[in-house]
Design a protein around this motif. Sequence first.
Motif, mmCIF file in Angstrom:
data_model
loop_
_atom_site.group_PDB
_atom_site.id
_atom_site.type_symbol
_atom_site.label_atom_id
_atom_site.label_comp_id
_atom_site.label_asym_id
_atom_site.label_seq_id
_atom_site.Cartn_x
_atom_site.Cartn_y
_atom_site.Cartn_z
ATOM 1 N N VAL A 3 -47.837 -24.806 -1.667
ATOM 2 C CA VAL A 3 -48.360 -23.745 -2.522
ATOM 3 C C VAL A 3 -47.207 -23.084 -3.265
ATOM 4 C CG1 VAL A 3 -50.449 -23.219 -1.200
ATOM 5 C CG2 VAL A 3 -48.272 -22.134 -0.569
ATOM 6 N N GLN A 4 -47.484 -22.607 -4.470
ATOM 7 C CA GLN A 4 -46.478 -21.863 -5.234
ATOM 8 C C GLN A 4 -46.622 -20.395 -4.866
ATOM 9 O OE1 GLN A 4 -46.778 -22.129 -9.490
ATOM 10 N NE2 GLN A 4 -44.723 -21.332 -9.835
ATOM 11 N N SER A 5 -46.002 -20.046 -3.775
ATOM 12 C CA SER A 5 -46.101 -18.708 -3.207
ATOM 13 C C SER A 5 -44.791 -18.388 -2.520
ATOM 14 C CB SER A 5 -47.256 -18.654 -2.207
ATOM 15 O OG SER A 5 -47.318 -17.413 -1.557
ATOM 16 N N GLU A 6 -44.508 -17.102 -2.407
ATOM 17 C CA GLU A 6 -43.265 -16.708 -1.757
ATOM 18 C C GLU A 6 -43.242 -17.111 -0.289
ATOM 19 O OE1 GLU A 6 -42.609 -12.589 -2.338
ATOM 20 O OE2 GLU A 6 -42.280 -12.746 -4.503
ATOM 21 N N GLN A 7 -44.417 -17.131 0.332
ATOM 22 C CA GLN A 7 -44.531 -17.459 1.747
ATOM 23 C C GLN A 7 -45.597 -18.530 1.936
ATOM 24 O OE1 GLN A 7 -42.481 -16.155 3.977
ATOM 25 N NE2 GLN A 7 -41.536 -14.733 2.516
ATOM 26 N N PRO A 8 -45.608 -19.226 3.086
ATOM 27 C CA PRO A 8 -46.708 -20.149 3.373
ATOM 28 C C PRO A 8 -48.043 -19.413 3.346
ATOM 29 C CG PRO A 8 -44.920 -20.433 4.949
ATOM 30 C CD PRO A 8 -44.607 -19.188 4.170
ATOM 31 N N VAL A 9 -49.111 -20.149 3.069
ATOM 32 C CA VAL A 9 -50.452 -19.579 2.993
ATOM 33 C C VAL A 9 -51.334 -20.262 4.027
ATOM 34 C CG1 VAL A 9 -52.513 -19.363 1.559
ATOM 35 C CG2 VAL A 9 -50.263 -18.945 0.566
ATOM 36 N N THR A 10 -52.097 -19.462 4.755
ATOM 37 C CA THR A 10 -53.017 -20.002 5.754
ATOM 38 C C THR A 10 -54.405 -20.139 5.153
ATOM 39 O OG1 THR A 10 -51.766 -19.030 7.571
ATOM 40 C CG2 THR A 10 -54.054 -19.646 8.019
ATOM 41 N N LEU A 11 -54.951 -21.343 5.199
ATOM 42 C CA LEU A 11 -56.307 -21.619 4.730
ATOM 43 C C LEU A 11 -57.215 -21.785 5.939
ATOM 44 C CD1 LEU A 11 -58.280 -22.299 2.412
ATOM 45 C CD2 LEU A 11 -57.564 -24.695 2.645
ATOM 46 N N GLN A 12 -58.303 -21.023 5.961
ATOM 47 C CA GLN A 12 -59.236 -21.075 7.085
ATOM 48 C C GLN A 12 -59.685 -22.510 7.341
ATOM 49 O OE1 GLN A 12 -62.601 -18.474 6.661
ATOM 50 N NE2 GLN A 12 -61.381 -16.606 6.687
ATOM 51 N N GLY A 13 -59.624 -22.922 8.604
ATOM 52 C CA GLY A 13 -60.064 -24.247 8.992
ATOM 53 C C GLY A 13 -59.034 -25.338 8.787
ATOM 54 N N VAL A 14 -57.902 -24.997 8.198
ATOM 55 C CA VAL A 14 -56.864 -25.987 7.907
ATOM 56 C C VAL A 14 -55.549 -25.622 8.575
ATOM 57 C CG1 VAL A 14 -55.482 -27.068 6.078
ATOM 58 C CG2 VAL A 14 -57.923 -26.636 5.715
ATOM 59 N N GLY A 15 -55.161 -24.363 8.442
ATOM 60 C CA GLY A 15 -53.883 -23.915 8.967
ATOM 61 C C GLY A 15 -52.925 -23.569 7.853
ATOM 62 N N GLU A 16 -51.658 -23.604 8.145
ATOM 63 C CA GLU A 16 -50.632 -23.145 7.222
ATOM 64 C C GLU A 16 -50.244 -24.233 6.223
ATOM 65 O OE1 GLU A 16 -47.359 -20.309 8.503
ATOM 66 O OE2 GLU A 16 -46.215 -22.165 8.192
ATOM 67 N N ILE A 17 -50.232 -23.861 4.954
ATOM 68 C CA ILE A 17 -49.745 -24.740 3.891
ATOM 69 C C ILE A 17 -48.374 -24.219 3.487
ATOM 70 C CG2 ILE A 17 -50.175 -25.676 1.595
ATOM 71 C CD1 ILE A 17 -53.141 -25.041 2.011
ATOM 72 N N PRO A 18 -47.347 -25.054 3.519
ATOM 73 C CA PRO A 18 -45.992 -24.550 3.271
ATOM 74 C C PRO A 18 -45.781 -24.114 1.830
ATOM 75 C CG PRO A 18 -45.995 -26.940 3.421
ATOM 76 C CD PRO A 18 -47.367 -26.493 3.826
ATOM 77 N N SER A 19 -44.825 -23.220 1.654
ATOM 78 C CA SER A 19 -44.426 -22.785 0.327
ATOM 79 C C SER A 19 -43.532 -23.838 -0.315
ATOM 80 C CB SER A 19 -43.669 -21.456 0.404
ATOM 81 O OG SER A 19 -43.023 -21.187 -0.823
ATOM 82 N N VAL A 20 -43.685 -24.015 -1.619
ATOM 83 C CA VAL A 20 -42.819 -24.924 -2.353
ATOM 84 C C VAL A 20 -41.367 -24.490 -2.246
ATOM 85 C CG1 VAL A 20 -43.051 -23.679 -4.541
ATOM 86 C CG2 VAL A 20 -42.594 -26.137 -4.564
ATOM 87 N N ARG A 21 -41.147 -23.217 -1.900
ATOM 88 C CA ARG A 21 -39.771 -22.727 -1.781
ATOM 89 C C ARG A 21 -39.028 -23.331 -0.594
ATOM 90 N NH1 ARG A 21 -39.713 -16.316 -3.594
ATOM 91 N NH2 ARG A 21 -39.833 -16.740 -5.835
ATOM 92 N N ARG A 22 -39.725 -24.004 0.288
ATOM 93 C CA ARG A 22 -39.026 -24.733 1.349
ATOM 94 C C ARG A 22 -38.139 -25.806 0.732
ATOM 95 N NH1 ARG A 22 -42.406 -27.951 5.897
ATOM 96 N NH2 ARG A 22 -43.007 -25.794 6.446
ATOM 97 N N TRP A 23 -38.585 -26.376 -0.378
ATOM 98 C CA TRP A 23 -37.843 -27.434 -1.056
ATOM 99 C C TRP A 23 -37.103 -26.932 -2.299
ATOM 100 C CZ3 TRP A 23 -42.716 -27.913 1.019
ATOM 101 C CH2 TRP A 23 -42.877 -28.853 2.049
ATOM 102 N N LEU A 24 -37.698 -25.973 -2.979
ATOM 103 C CA LEU A 24 -37.107 -25.430 -4.208
ATOM 104 C C LEU A 24 -37.005 -23.911 -4.057
ATOM 105 C CD1 LEU A 24 -39.192 -27.517 -6.790
ATOM 106 C CD2 LEU A 24 -36.849 -27.968 -6.042
ATOM 107 N N PRO A 25 -35.950 -23.425 -3.423
ATOM 108 C CA PRO A 25 -35.868 -22.002 -3.060
ATOM 109 C C PRO A 25 -35.921 -21.035 -4.238
ATOM 110 C CG PRO A 25 -34.211 -23.288 -1.884
ATOM 111 C CD PRO A 25 -34.794 -24.188 -2.917
ATOM 112 N N ASN A 26 -35.513 -21.473 -5.419
ATOM 113 C CA ASN A 26 -35.418 -20.552 -6.547
ATOM 114 C C ASN A 26 -36.605 -20.621 -7.507
ATOM 115 O OD1 ASN A 26 -32.853 -19.609 -5.703
ATOM 116 N ND2 ASN A 26 -31.890 -21.403 -6.619
ATOM 117 N N ILE A 27 -37.636 -21.394 -7.167
ATOM 118 C CA ILE A 27 -38.770 -21.503 -8.071
ATOM 119 C C ILE A 27 -39.525 -20.171 -8.123
ATOM 120 C CG2 ILE A 27 -40.475 -22.267 -6.361
ATOM 121 C CD1 ILE A 27 -41.523 -24.252 -8.432
#
Length: 335
Positions: A222-246
């Motif tokens: 996700v393009q978000s500062e932090q990971p996002v939790t989607l109900q029924g799925v769990g945590e989707i990582p932030s793109v910033r894990r790979w591209l910290p300055n995006i």
Amino acid sequence: MSITRRTLLAASAAGLAAPALAQGAGWRPDRPVTLIVPWAAGGSTDQMARIVATELEAALGQRFVVVNQPGASGSIGTRNALEAAKDGMTWAAGAAVDVGCYKVLGLLDTQLQDWNLYFAVANVNVLVANPSANIRDFGAAMEAFKARGASTSVATAGVSSAGHNMMEAVRAASQIQYRHATYDGGNPAMIATVSGETPMGAVLLVEAAEMIRARRLVPLAVQSEQPVTLQGVGEIPSVRRWLPNIPAPLNYFGIWTPKGVPENVINTMNQVWQEKIANSQRLKDYSNQRAAVFAPLHGQNAHDEAWKMVRQTAWLYFDGGKAQVSPDTLGIARL
């Protein structure tokens, strides 16, 4: 997301001190109001607009008819709202960043300050993959882009759409290339990825949520500062894990009508937004289920929040060679 959500709710509450409308001064439409969704049915704008329309009908005692008018990255339907009679009977819906960047792209002669803004939610972009593409995370997607470059298709809702903005931000931050596959809305783009017409899609999480839950799409980041939790799925990582300055500004969605409509229309809508929309359980439930941020903002507060993404996106278009007009000539300063 919880910190952002609290901040937005506090900002919204700051506007609740407006005085109640004087008896007889309010706007009560005497015929159905048109709400133009300039994208295909089923997408994020359509989803949000239909909930808002239901709430407005309950508040004002008149139908709000949602009309889908897709085309030209949302500019056709938005133009129709802009050129309609300024009587409060025609509204447009969408993402504020689109309205703020149409002039930069040469699509429509309008800017954010030309509209009375009323936001309902803020959405998060997500990059998803068809399971058969064997791309399991964003790192694997980056390897695919590096290996195959412009032959790797990514479906989006078109130029200026949220997904396209995400991919342009990824391209700028990593120097990868990709093939832009455009559709008339987020829902068609999501369906194209589910069907395997494209290996990946960049859409809004609210559009892809059900297919992610059904395991028909793989969420990559996700393009978000932090990971996002989607109900029924769990945590989707932030793109910033790979591209910290995006960049990861919030993408505000709502409805708007051009400046110049009667003052009693705006006074009434301000009050409805403060009393009805700001307490809408339907919108709160929608936000929770789809991992959106409930953001009932309006007026100058809405403009100031949306301006952050407009500035970032306008210069992204310019730097990527897609702008027809330099943002600084429109009063859009580089961040």
